[in-house]
Design an enzyme around this catalytic site. Structure first.
Site, short mmCIF file in Angstrom:
data_model
loop_
_atom_site.label_atom_id
_atom_site.label_comp_id
_atom_site.label_asym_id
_atom_site.label_seq_id
_atom_site.Cartn_x
_atom_site.Cartn_y
_atom_site.Cartn_z
N ILE A 72 34.47 10.56 -18.20
CA ILE A 72 33.77 10.41 -19.47
C ILE A 72 33.12 11.73 -19.88
O ILE A 72 32.97 12.65 -19.07
CB ILE A 72 32.70 9.29 -19.40
CG1 ILE A 72 31.68 9.56 -18.31
CG2 ILE A 72 33.36 7.93 -19.20
CD1 ILE A 72 30.48 8.63 -18.34
N CYS A 73 32.74 11.79 -21.13
CA CYS A 73 32.11 12.96 -21.72
C CYS A 73 30.95 13.44 -20.83
O CYS A 73 30.17 12.61 -20.37
CB CYS A 73 31.60 12.61 -23.11
SG CYS A 73 30.93 13.99 -24.03
N PRO A 74 30.89 14.72 -20.54
CA PRO A 74 31.62 15.85 -21.12
C PRO A 74 32.76 16.35 -20.24
O PRO A 74 33.34 17.40 -20.52
CB PRO A 74 30.54 16.93 -21.21
CG PRO A 74 29.71 16.70 -19.96
CD PRO A 74 29.70 15.19 -19.79
#
Length: 86
Positions: free
Chosen positions: A20-22
Site C-alpha cells: 500500500i501507499c507509499p
C-alpha cells in the site's frame, strides 16, 4: 525482457501487489534510478491509490506513462512507464 508489441519492450518488471501507499511509488522510484533512459518499467499493483500516484509521479518527474489498465475484478492495476532520457 518481454516484447509486448513490435515497438514496446519491457525492460524491468515491478510487482507491488499487496503493498500500500507509499511503497509502490517508492519501489518505482528505486527502479527508475536503476533503469537507463528510454527503458520501460512494468508495474503491477493492487493499491487503488496507484491510479492517482503513478500518473502524478510520471508527470512531476518527467517520465512517460505509456499505458495504464485494470486487469481483473481483484483489481490488479498494470502500468508501463518509460524513463525519461537524460
Amino acid at each position: 525482457m518481454t516484447t509486448l508489441t513490435s515497438d514496446t519492450t519491457v525492460n524491468h518488471h515491478l510487482d507491488t501487489q499487496g503493498l500500500i501507499c507509499p511503497e509502490p511509488v517508492m519501489m518505482l522510484h528505486k527502479t527508475i534510478r536503476q533503469a537507463d533512459g528510454g527503458e520501460i518499467i512494468e508495474i503491477l499493483a493492487t493499491d487503488p491509490a496507484t491510479t492517482r500516484d503513478i500518473p502524478n509521479f510520471c508527470r512531476h518527474l518527467g517520465h512517460t506513462l505509456v499505458h495504464q489498465e485494470t486487469l481483473n475484478d481483484a483489481p490488479t492495476y498494470r502500468y508501463l512507464v518509460k524513463k525519461k532520457s537524460a
